[in-house]
Design a protein around this motif. Sequence first.
Motif, mmCIF file in Angstrom:
data_model
loop_
_atom_site.group_PDB
_atom_site.id
_atom_site.type_symbol
_atom_site.label_atom_id
_atom_site.label_comp_id
_atom_site.label_asym_id
_atom_site.label_seq_id
_atom_site.Cartn_x
_atom_site.Cartn_y
_atom_site.Cartn_z
ATOM 1 N N LEU A 10 0.682 -1.209 -0.156
ATOM 2 C CA LEU A 10 -0.086 -0.067 0.156
ATOM 3 C C LEU A 10 1.053 1.307 0.157
ATOM 4 O O LEU A 10 0.759 2.027 -0.905
ATOM 5 N N LEU A 11 1.887 1.304 0.787
ATOM 6 C CA LEU A 11 2.632 2.491 0.948
ATOM 7 C C LEU A 11 3.394 2.566 -0.329
ATOM 8 O O LEU A 11 3.432 3.863 -0.683
ATOM 9 N N SER A 12 4.048 1.649 -0.665
ATOM 10 C CA SER A 12 4.724 1.338 -2.216
ATOM 11 C C SER A 12 3.918 2.279 -3.327
ATOM 12 O O SER A 12 4.329 3.213 -4.129
ATOM 13 N N LYS A 13 2.726 1.855 -3.410
ATOM 14 C CA LYS A 13 1.769 2.344 -4.441
ATOM 15 C C LYS A 13 1.304 3.830 -4.065
ATOM 16 O O LYS A 13 1.428 4.422 -5.257
ATOM 17 N N VAL A 14 1.125 4.078 -3.077
ATOM 18 C CA VAL A 14 0.506 5.719 -2.667
ATOM 19 C C VAL A 14 1.749 6.261 -2.983
ATOM 20 O O VAL A 14 1.753 7.342 -3.710
ATOM 21 N N TYR A 15 3.106 5.949 -2.646
ATOM 22 C CA TYR A 15 4.201 7.040 -2.757
ATOM 23 C C TYR A 15 4.688 7.082 -4.320
ATOM 24 O O TYR A 15 5.164 7.954 -4.702
ATOM 25 N N LYS A 16 4.806 5.844 -5.034
ATOM 26 C CA LYS A 16 5.168 5.832 -6.387
ATOM 27 C C LYS A 16 3.986 6.113 -7.218
ATOM 28 O O LYS A 16 4.399 6.389 -8.345
ATOM 29 N N GLU A 17 2.854 5.901 -7.038
ATOM 30 C CA GLU A 17 1.655 6.171 -8.099
ATOM 31 C C GLU A 17 0.654 7.343 -7.642
ATOM 32 O O GLU A 17 0.500 8.191 -8.419
ATOM 33 N N VAL A 18 0.133 7.275 -6.667
ATOM 34 C CA VAL A 18 -0.985 8.131 -6.167
ATOM 35 C C VAL A 18 -0.489 9.556 -5.967
ATOM 36 O O VAL A 18 -0.953 10.633 -6.779
ATOM 37 N N LEU A 19 0.619 9.461 -5.165
ATOM 38 C CA LEU A 19 0.972 10.947 -4.772
ATOM 39 C C LEU A 19 1.649 11.819 -6.072
ATOM 40 O O LEU A 19 1.355 12.913 -6.134
ATOM 41 N N PRO A 20 2.383 11.048 -6.777
ATOM 42 C CA PRO A 20 2.896 12.069 -8.082
ATOM 43 C C PRO A 20 1.756 12.283 -9.020
ATOM 44 O O PRO A 20 1.548 13.500 -9.568
ATOM 45 N N GLY A 59 -7.387 11.412 0.284
ATOM 46 C CA GLY A 59 -8.775 10.860 -0.545
ATOM 47 C C GLY A 59 -8.280 10.277 -1.658
ATOM 48 O O GLY A 59 -8.877 9.283 -2.249
ATOM 49 N N ALA A 60 -7.118 10.411 -2.240
ATOM 50 C CA ALA A 60 -6.627 9.996 -3.672
ATOM 51 C C ALA A 60 -6.367 8.483 -3.396
ATOM 52 O O ALA A 60 -6.222 7.722 -4.513
ATOM 53 N N VAL A 61 -6.036 8.173 -2.075
ATOM 54 C CA VAL A 61 -5.748 6.942 -1.655
ATOM 55 C C VAL A 61 -6.668 5.802 -2.383
ATOM 56 O O VAL A 61 -6.370 4.617 -2.868
ATOM 57 N N TYR A 62 -8.032 6.167 -2.265
ATOM 58 C CA TYR A 62 -8.968 5.629 -2.827
ATOM 59 C C TYR A 62 -8.896 5.298 -4.136
ATOM 60 O O TYR A 62 -9.570 4.312 -4.841
ATOM 61 N N GLY A 63 -8.108 6.074 -4.885
ATOM 62 C CA GLY A 63 -7.911 5.621 -6.409
ATOM 63 C C GLY A 63 -7.328 4.429 -6.834
ATOM 64 O O GLY A 63 -7.412 3.948 -7.686
ATOM 65 N N LEU A 64 -6.784 3.850 -5.741
ATOM 66 C CA LEU A 64 -6.006 2.476 -5.986
ATOM 67 C C LEU A 64 -6.989 1.392 -6.110
ATOM 68 O O LEU A 64 -6.889 0.281 -6.801
ATOM 69 N N LEU A 65 -8.361 1.529 -5.566
ATOM 70 C CA LEU A 65 -9.467 0.557 -5.756
ATOM 71 C C LEU A 65 -10.095 0.819 -7.243
ATOM 72 O O LEU A 65 -10.628 0.031 -7.625
ATOM 73 N N ALA A 66 -9.673 1.772 -7.843
ATOM 74 C CA ALA A 66 -10.314 1.918 -9.403
ATOM 75 C C ALA A 66 -9.525 1.292 -10.467
ATOM 76 O O ALA A 66 -9.941 1.279 -11.549
#
Length: 100
Positions: A10-20, A59-66
């Motif tokens: 989760l942390l990896s995806k948040v930092y590498k994909e969501v935050l950018p 809020g954008a962390v929910y984007g991982l579910l999409a």
Amino acid sequence: MKVPTTPWTLLSKVYKEVLPDVRLCLGSWRQRAMEIPNNQLRTQALSSLTEKAFHCEGGAVYGLLAGEERNKIITFIVAYQTISDYLDNLCDRSTSLDEK
């Protein structure tokens, strides 16, 4: 895209994909805010983008579910949260009494 099932993934995806993605969206909103002709409204818009960016990030962390629609969802979440934060700033901080 697979939904993260462990804290590390989760942390990896948040930092590498969501935050950018969030930063890219916020950059677009910041450019638009700089074009607001009214100084008070521009100040409040830029303030909300700077001081409340973490709302968009969270809020954008929910984007991982999409899955493959992640970018569309993050774009929507950032826009929606930015509008909410801007209106909140206008209500709480603005010195303007003219609703127009």
